[in-house]
Design a protein around this motif. Structure first.
Motif, mmCIF file in Angstrom:
data_model
loop_
_atom_site.group_PDB
_atom_site.id
_atom_site.type_symbol
_atom_site.label_atom_id
_atom_site.label_comp_id
_atom_site.label_asym_id
_atom_site.label_seq_id
_atom_site.Cartn_x
_atom_site.Cartn_y
_atom_site.Cartn_z
ATOM 1 N N TYR A 148 -8.289 2.123 5.274
ATOM 2 C CA TYR A 148 -9.183 2.451 6.389
ATOM 3 C C TYR A 148 -8.488 3.290 7.448
ATOM 4 C CZ TYR A 148 -13.019 1.819 9.700
ATOM 5 O OH TYR A 148 -14.061 2.047 10.564
ATOM 6 N N VAL A 149 -7.243 2.975 7.734
ATOM 7 C CA VAL A 149 -6.554 3.668 8.819
ATOM 8 C C VAL A 149 -5.787 4.901 8.339
ATOM 9 C CG1 VAL A 149 -6.365 1.586 10.211
ATOM 10 C CG2 VAL A 149 -4.513 2.179 8.657
ATOM 11 N N ARG A 150 -5.812 5.190 7.049
ATOM 12 C CA ARG A 150 -5.209 6.428 6.524
ATOM 13 C C ARG A 150 -6.320 7.267 5.893
ATOM 14 N NH1 ARG A 150 0.648 6.048 6.159
ATOM 15 N NH2 ARG A 150 0.543 8.002 5.008
ATOM 16 N N LYS A 151 -7.203 7.770 6.732
ATOM 17 C CA LYS A 151 -8.445 8.379 6.249
ATOM 18 C C LYS A 151 -8.230 9.662 5.464
ATOM 19 C CE LYS A 151 -11.707 6.227 9.429
ATOM 20 N NZ LYS A 151 -10.790 5.285 10.050
ATOM 21 N N GLN A 152 -7.235 10.451 5.810
ATOM 22 C CA GLN A 152 -6.989 11.682 5.043
ATOM 23 C C GLN A 152 -6.569 11.356 3.620
ATOM 24 O OE1 GLN A 152 -8.710 13.798 7.354
ATOM 25 N NE2 GLN A 152 -7.509 15.089 5.985
ATOM 26 N N ASP A 153 -5.688 10.369 3.476
ATOM 27 C CA ASP A 153 -5.296 9.931 2.135
ATOM 28 C C ASP A 153 -6.487 9.334 1.395
ATOM 29 O OD1 ASP A 153 -2.682 10.708 2.586
ATOM 30 O OD2 ASP A 153 -2.062 8.733 3.316
ATOM 31 N N LEU A 154 -7.315 8.591 2.114
ATOM 32 C CA LEU A 154 -8.488 7.983 1.502
ATOM 33 C C LEU A 154 -9.450 9.046 0.977
ATOM 34 C CD1 LEU A 154 -10.329 5.569 0.859
ATOM 35 C CD2 LEU A 154 -11.173 5.682 3.212
ATOM 36 N N THR B 77 -1.645 -3.110 4.168
ATOM 37 C CA THR B 77 -0.715 -2.411 5.048
ATOM 38 C C THR B 77 -0.742 -0.927 4.710
ATOM 39 O OG1 THR B 77 1.148 -2.710 3.534
ATOM 40 C CG2 THR B 77 0.810 -4.413 5.193
ATOM 41 N N THR B 78 -0.227 -0.114 5.620
ATOM 42 C CA THR B 78 -0.162 1.317 5.373
ATOM 43 C C THR B 78 1.242 1.699 4.922
ATOM 44 O OG1 THR B 78 0.435 1.783 7.670
ATOM 45 C CG2 THR B 78 -1.909 1.784 7.121
ATOM 46 N N SER B 79 1.332 2.834 4.214
ATOM 47 C CA SER B 79 2.644 3.319 3.793
ATOM 48 C C SER B 79 2.573 4.819 3.563
ATOM 49 C CB SER B 79 3.109 2.613 2.513
ATOM 50 O OG SER B 79 2.389 3.089 1.393
ATOM 51 N N SER B 80 3.729 5.463 3.638
ATOM 52 C CA SER B 80 3.782 6.905 3.413
ATOM 53 C C SER B 80 3.460 7.250 1.970
ATOM 54 C CB SER B 80 5.176 7.435 3.778
ATOM 55 O OG SER B 80 6.172 6.772 3.026
ATOM 56 N N GLY B 81 3.568 6.265 1.075
ATOM 57 C CA GLY B 81 3.307 6.514 -0.341
ATOM 58 C C GLY B 81 1.835 6.649 -0.698
ATOM 59 N N GLN B 82 0.942 6.409 0.272
ATOM 60 C CA GLN B 82 -0.481 6.488 -0.039
ATOM 61 C C GLN B 82 -0.908 7.914 -0.386
ATOM 62 O OE1 GLN B 82 -1.262 3.280 3.320
ATOM 63 N NE2 GLN B 82 -3.199 4.082 2.595
ATOM 64 N N GLY B 83 -0.299 8.896 0.257
ATOM 65 C CA GLY B 83 -0.607 10.279 -0.076
ATOM 66 C C GLY B 83 -0.207 10.612 -1.498
ATOM 67 N N ASP B 84 0.970 10.130 -1.914
ATOM 68 C CA ASP B 84 1.419 10.353 -3.292
ATOM 69 C C ASP B 84 0.517 9.643 -4.287
ATOM 70 O OD1 ASP B 84 3.542 11.875 -2.403
ATOM 71 O OD2 ASP B 84 4.923 10.165 -2.319
ATOM 72 N N LYS B 85 0.068 8.447 -3.918
ATOM 73 C CA LYS B 85 -0.821 7.686 -4.799
ATOM 74 C C LYS B 85 -2.129 8.438 -5.013
ATOM 75 C CE LYS B 85 -2.866 3.088 -5.429
ATOM 76 N NZ LYS B 85 -2.321 2.954 -6.782
ATOM 77 N N ALA B 86 -2.649 9.047 -3.950
ATOM 78 C CA ALA B 86 -3.892 9.810 -4.065
ATOM 79 C C ALA B 86 -3.708 11.011 -4.988
ATOM 80 C CB ALA B 86 -4.357 10.256 -2.681
ATOM 81 N N LYS B 87 -2.580 11.707 -4.853
ATOM 82 C CA LYS B 87 -2.308 12.854 -5.719
ATOM 83 C C LYS B 87 -2.194 12.424 -7.175
ATOM 84 C CE LYS B 87 0.215 15.405 -2.133
ATOM 85 N NZ LYS B 87 1.556 15.912 -1.713
ATOM 86 N N THR B 88 -1.511 11.300 -7.400
ATOM 87 C CA THR B 88 -1.363 10.785 -8.761
ATOM 88 C C THR B 88 -2.711 10.448 -9.364
ATOM 89 O OG1 THR B 88 0.827 9.885 -8.261
ATOM 90 C CG2 THR B 88 -0.330 8.959 -10.159
#
Length: 322
Positions: free
Chosen positions: A285-291, A247-258
């Motif tokens: 896959y659907v949050r490509k910028q975070d990926l 699933t997607t979540s807003s926390g993926q961006g924070d996870k990438a930074k961490t």
């Protein structure tokens, strides 16, 4: 006068309940879905299990989709995953099953984002081909070759005509799957990380999990528990982090930074160690910028697909000469 501990013990409410909300939910959700399903069952008994009945039911009832999802026990989130995957892969048989070319004309797969509930509801109401595609999925999804190799068997077996035809055996199966969902999801053997453990075990490569000593000692506020430290914490050669998101979540961006921060600390304190990532699942896959940010943290990235696991196995053999 009660102390703070006694207040919590002696005045514990056990379960919070808002009576007004509970009454409204029972009337406007539970009883509504029950009524819809009883009416649908009666219609099927009188007219037979026809595709048109289900299409009409979904298009003309605001909660028609929710009612059918109750019957097959499929979570709304998983339905959205299947729709997104279909739009991405454009598999011929799956596209035909879903009438995909009649409701999704996207040519650039890199621009595909997951649809929300409102978008799906509007399509059901206004595009009969989409509604028919969903009913086809509920009727015949379990026999589709692409879904058969993509979906877990636990989810695949929810997509058959018996489920929404009120077949008693199928409804018992749905109840069992609903009851066992937590145990199924939590089983260690069904965790993607178990695939990594199996490979390392078969190759007789030792590993540990937990905090890296130098990070704990010198970077206490930034320390991070690692999934795999090979061969051990004192002399790490390969450090692996795993992130499988369905699933997607807003926390993926924070996870990438961490993860980028962790990578920097590893390079500072363990310059000879390699940092590998297992990054997989439609959530990424659907949050490509975070990926894109996430994968920058790693020296090498793998997924859990069979050929990728083989590539990881070969890499481990070459590094550790086993």
């Amino acid at each position: 006068m009660l102390n703070k501990y006694s207040i919590v013990i002696e005045r514990n409410s056990f379960y919070f309940s808002n009576p007004h909300f509970e009454e409204n939910y029972e009337a406007n959700t539970i009883n509504l879905l029950k009524t819809l399903l009883l009416n649908l069952q009666n219609q099927i008994l009188n007219q037979g299990c026809k595709e048109e009945i289900f299409v009409d039911f979904m298009q003309n009832n605001e909660f028609g989709l929710e009612a059918l999802l109750v019957l097959n026990g499929l979570a709304n989130e998983n339905l959205k995953r299947v729709i997104t995957i279909a739009r991405i892969v454009r598999d011929r048989d799956l596209s035909i099953l879903l009438n995909l070319e009649e409701w999704d004309k996207v040519e650039n797969k890199s621009d595909i984002a997951e649809w929300g509930d409102k978008k799906i509801k509007n399509l059901i109401k206004n595009n009969q081909n989409f509604a028919r595609g969903l009913i086809n999925l509920f009727f015949w999804g379990s026999s589709n070759p692409f879904l058969a190799k993509t979906l877990p068997l636990f989810e695949l077996n929810k997509l058959n005509i018996q489920k929404i035809n009120f077949d008693s055996n199928a409804m018992i199966d749905t109840l069992i799957r609903y009851r066992q969902k937590g145990s199924y999801s939590g089983a260690m053997q069904n965790n993607p990380e178990s695939a990594i453990k199996e490979i390392l075990s078969n190759l007789h490569i030792s590993y540990e999990s937990g905090d890296l000593p130098l990070l704990s000692l010198k970077e206490n506020l930034n320390k991070r528990t690692m999934d795999f430290i090979i061969p051990n914490k004192q002399n790490p050669q390969i450090i692996i982090e795993s992130s499988f998101l369905s699933t997607t979540s807003s926390g993926q961006g924070d996870k990438a930074k961490t993860e980028l921060n962790v990578a920097m600390l590893i390079k500072r304190h363990y310059p000879n160690a390699k940092f590998y990532g297992f990054i997989d699942g439609i959530g990424w896959y659907v949050r490509k910028q975070d990926l894109k940010r996430m994968v920058e943290a790693y020296d090498e990235v793998f997924t859990f697909r069979a050929d990728e696991l083989q590539r990881f196995t070969l890499a481990m053999k070459n590094i550790f000469e086993v």
